[in-house]
Design a protein around this motif. Structure first.
Motif, PDB file in Angstrom:
ATOM      1  N   THR A 116      41.537  80.583  40.950  1.00  0.00           N
ATOM      2  CA  THR A 116      40.671  80.308  42.098  1.00  0.00           C
ATOM      3  C   THR A 116      40.159  78.876  42.033  1.00  0.00           C
ATOM      4  O   THR A 116      40.317  78.181  41.016  1.00  0.00           O
ATOM      5  CB  THR A 116      39.473  81.266  42.118  1.00  0.00           C
ATOM      6  OG1 THR A 116      38.658  80.989  40.967  1.00  0.00           O
ATOM      7  CG2 THR A 116      39.917  82.713  42.103  1.00  0.00           C
ATOM      8  N   ARG A 118      37.067  77.936  41.814  1.00  0.00           N
ATOM      9  CA  ARG A 118      36.073  77.861  40.746  1.00  0.00           C
ATOM     10  C   ARG A 118      36.750  77.759  39.374  1.00  0.00           C
ATOM     11  O   ARG A 118      36.346  76.961  38.522  1.00  0.00           O
ATOM     12  CB  ARG A 118      35.162  79.083  40.782  1.00  0.00           C
ATOM     13  CG  ARG A 118      34.051  79.055  39.721  1.00  0.00           C
ATOM     14  CD  ARG A 118      33.272  80.353  39.714  1.00  0.00           C
ATOM     15  NE  ARG A 118      32.560  80.564  40.965  1.00  0.00           N
ATOM     16  CZ  ARG A 118      31.344  80.100  41.211  1.00  0.00           C
ATOM     17  NH1 ARG A 118      30.695  79.390  40.288  1.00  0.00           N
ATOM     18  NH2 ARG A 118      30.750  80.340  42.360  1.00  0.00           N
ATOM     19  N   GLN A 119      37.786  78.542  39.163  1.00  0.00           N
ATOM     20  CA  GLN A 119      38.485  78.512  37.880  1.00  0.00           C
ATOM     21  C   GLN A 119      39.206  77.191  37.664  1.00  0.00           C
ATOM     22  O   GLN A 119      39.256  76.680  36.545  1.00  0.00           O
ATOM     23  CB  GLN A 119      39.466  79.686  37.811  1.00  0.00           C
ATOM     24  CG  GLN A 119      38.797  81.046  37.713  1.00  0.00           C
ATOM     25  CD  GLN A 119      39.758  82.200  37.931  1.00  0.00           C
ATOM     26  OE1 GLN A 119      40.788  82.051  38.601  1.00  0.00           O
ATOM     27  NE2 GLN A 119      39.434  83.355  37.369  1.00  0.00           N
ATOM     28  N   THR A 122      36.537  74.546  36.653  1.00  0.00           N
ATOM     29  CA  THR A 122      35.981  74.682  35.306  1.00  0.00           C
ATOM     30  C   THR A 122      37.047  74.666  34.212  1.00  0.00           C
ATOM     31  O   THR A 122      36.716  74.733  33.027  1.00  0.00           O
ATOM     32  CB  THR A 122      35.176  75.992  35.187  1.00  0.00           C
ATOM     33  OG1 THR A 122      36.024  77.108  35.496  1.00  0.00           O
ATOM     34  CG2 THR A 122      33.992  75.984  36.145  1.00  0.00           C
ATOM     35  N   ARG A 134      26.016  75.879  34.861  1.00  0.00           N
ATOM     36  CA  ARG A 134      26.037  76.534  36.164  1.00  0.00           C
ATOM     37  C   ARG A 134      25.357  75.687  37.242  1.00  0.00           C
ATOM     38  O   ARG A 134      25.814  75.627  38.388  1.00  0.00           O
ATOM     39  CB  ARG A 134      25.353  77.911  36.060  1.00  0.00           C
ATOM     40  CG  ARG A 134      26.058  78.888  35.132  1.00  0.00           C
ATOM     41  CD  ARG A 134      27.407  79.280  35.678  1.00  0.00           C
ATOM     42  NE  ARG A 134      28.158  80.114  34.747  1.00  0.00           N
ATOM     43  CZ  ARG A 134      29.382  80.557  34.972  1.00  0.00           C
ATOM     44  NH1 ARG A 134      30.010  80.217  36.092  1.00  0.00           N
ATOM     45  NH2 ARG A 134      30.006  81.303  34.076  1.00  0.00           N
ATOM     46  N   LEU A 137      27.703  72.908  38.158  1.00  0.00           N
ATOM     47  CA  LEU A 137      28.827  73.438  38.914  1.00  0.00           C
ATOM     48  C   LEU A 137      28.425  73.700  40.363  1.00  0.00           C
ATOM     49  O   LEU A 137      29.152  73.328  41.294  1.00  0.00           O
ATOM     50  CB  LEU A 137      29.338  74.724  38.261  1.00  0.00           C
ATOM     51  CG  LEU A 137      30.460  75.451  39.013  1.00  0.00           C
ATOM     52  CD1 LEU A 137      31.686  74.562  39.142  1.00  0.00           C
ATOM     53  CD2 LEU A 137      30.811  76.754  38.293  1.00  0.00           C
ATOM     54  N   GLU A 138      27.287  74.313  40.564  1.00  0.00           N
ATOM     55  CA  GLU A 138      26.847  74.604  41.925  1.00  0.00           C
ATOM     56  C   GLU A 138      26.569  73.328  42.709  1.00  0.00           C
ATOM     57  O   GLU A 138      26.843  73.252  43.916  1.00  0.00           O
ATOM     58  CB  GLU A 138      25.608  75.501  41.892  1.00  0.00           C
ATOM     59  CG  GLU A 138      25.884  76.903  41.377  1.00  0.00           C
ATOM     60  CD  GLU A 138      27.074  77.564  42.061  1.00  0.00           C
ATOM     61  OE1 GLU A 138      27.125  77.539  43.310  1.00  0.00           O
ATOM     62  OE2 GLU A 138      27.943  78.095  41.354  1.00  0.00           O
ATOM     63  N   VAL A 141      29.962  71.990  43.732  1.00  0.00           N
ATOM     64  CA  VAL A 141      30.520  72.798  44.818  1.00  0.00           C
ATOM     65  C   VAL A 141      29.870  72.422  46.146  1.00  0.00           C
ATOM     66  O   VAL A 141      30.540  72.261  47.168  1.00  0.00           O
ATOM     67  CB  VAL A 141      30.336  74.299  44.515  1.00  0.00           C
ATOM     68  CG1 VAL A 141      30.636  75.141  45.760  1.00  0.00           C
ATOM     69  CG2 VAL A 141      31.240  74.717  43.357  1.00  0.00           C
ATOM     70  N   SER A 147      31.377  75.228  49.275  1.00  0.00           N
ATOM     71  CA  SER A 147      30.613  76.469  49.318  1.00  0.00           C
ATOM     72  C   SER A 147      31.344  77.484  50.208  1.00  0.00           C
ATOM     73  O   SER A 147      31.786  77.165  51.305  1.00  0.00           O
ATOM     74  CB  SER A 147      29.210  76.214  49.895  1.00  0.00           C
ATOM     75  OG  SER A 147      28.491  75.312  49.073  1.00  0.00           O
ATOM     76  N   VAL A 150      35.053  78.905  46.873  1.00  0.00           N
ATOM     77  CA  VAL A 150      35.346  78.857  45.440  1.00  0.00           C
ATOM     78  C   VAL A 150      36.141  80.061  44.947  1.00  0.00           C
ATOM     79  O   VAL A 150      36.734  80.023  43.873  1.00  0.00           O
ATOM     80  CB  VAL A 150      34.051  78.716  44.607  1.00  0.00           C
ATOM     81  CG1 VAL A 150      33.420  77.352  44.818  1.00  0.00           C
ATOM     82  CG2 VAL A 150      33.063  79.827  44.930  1.00  0.00           C
ATOM     83  N   ARG A 169      36.836  69.119  39.924  1.00  0.00           N
ATOM     84  CA  ARG A 169      37.373  69.311  38.570  1.00  0.00           C
ATOM     85  C   ARG A 169      37.275  68.014  37.759  1.00  0.00           C
ATOM     86  O   ARG A 169      36.950  68.037  36.566  1.00  0.00           O
ATOM     87  CB  ARG A 169      38.839  69.770  38.649  1.00  0.00           C
ATOM     88  CG  ARG A 169      39.497  70.002  37.293  1.00  0.00           C
ATOM     89  CD  ARG A 169      40.978  70.335  37.466  1.00  0.00           C
ATOM     90  NE  ARG A 169      41.689  69.282  38.183  1.00  0.00           N
ATOM     91  CZ  ARG A 169      42.946  69.396  38.621  1.00  0.00           C
ATOM     92  NH1 ARG A 169      43.607  70.528  38.446  1.00  0.00           N
ATOM     93  NH2 ARG A 169      43.526  68.397  39.241  1.00  0.00           N
TER      94      ARG A 169
END
Length: 255
Positions: A116, A118-119, A122, A134, A137-138, A141, A147, A150, A169
């Motif tokens: 994904t 998100r993956q 990270t 976190r 990361l947010e 995003v 938003s 993700v 990334r």
């Protein structure tokens, strides 16, 4: 040999090089068949600056980027990331440095199809065995406009959204510098300009250092400074570039 610095590009910018090349040469081949891609290049990229690198095909743009990013080793000269001399690092330490302190954004996105957004973002942290911040990361995003996206995989996203994932990334490790190799080359004009505005915000809003190779005068106009290469040498710098001025200078280089 001429020394070029992007320090003048933004008033009040501290002259603290994030990356420095000192008399760097890079040759391919041996003896009479050797070809010099870089010929004594010295340049500084101060922290918090946005620099575009341009020039005709074969001028040494990609080689300069690869040497500066630790993807290739110079034939002679030095490359320093902050105070770290890359020549003093073995391959294992150089790999860790690239993973922890350098971000990359490529034309082809280079996302993992099975992961994904998100993956994918990270992934560098997981490869390094580091915990995900976190809150950071947010923020990434949100800043990259992802938003609500993700949980999607690359095939479910537009090209512009995929490049935004790639940018997030590149930033997730809080690198010293981000290198972009034609980051808008695979995008249409409108989407490319959206990504360029995001890169500009990354510099202005986060204080990130960005070095971008591009052939596009419009893309270069988003930078603080453009460096022009010809025959393995930096031949000119342009502060506060406009697309028209860059295009005119490129025409002259191509003669």
């Amino acid at each position: 040999m001429t020394n070029f610095s992007a320090a003048e590009a933004r008033p009040g910018l501290r002259v603290v090089p994030a990356v420095r090349l000192e008399d760097v040469t890079r040759s391919f081949g041996r003896g009479k068949s050797a070809v010099a891609a870089l010929r004594g290049v010295s340049v500084e990229f101060p922290a918090g600056s946005f620099t575009a690198i341009m020039g005709p095909s074969g001028s040494g743009k990609s080689t300069l980027l690869q040497c500066a990013a630790g993807l290739d080793r110079p034939t002679s000269g030095r490359v320093l990331l902050g105070d770290t001399d890359l020549a003093g690092l073995n391959e294992s330490r150089l790999t860790r440095l690239r993973r922890d302190r350098i971000g990359f954004v490529f034309q082809s996105f280079n996302l993992i199809p099975a992961l994904t957004a998100r993956q994918n973002i990270t992934l560098p942290l997981r490869l390094a065995g580091r915990r995900v911040d976190r809150a950071w990361l947010e923020e990434l995003v949100e800043r990259t406009g992802l938003s609500g996206r993700v949980g999607h995989r690359p095939a479910e996203m537009s090209g512009g959204q995929q490049q935004r994932v790639a940018i997030a990334r590149a930033l997730v490790t809080k690198p010293d510098v981000v290198f972009g190799d034609e980051p808008t080359g695979a995008l249409d004009i409108s989407t490319g300009q959206e990504v360029l505005r995001l890169l500009r915000e990354v510099v202005d809003g986060l204080g990130q250092t960005l070095v971008m190779v591009t052939h596009d005068p419009v893309a270069a106009s988003y930078a603080d400074r453009v460096l022009f290469l010809a025959d393995g040498l930096i031949v000119e710098g342009m502060d506060r570039p406009t697309a028209d001025a860059v295009a005119s200078r490129l025409t002259g280089l191509g003669r």
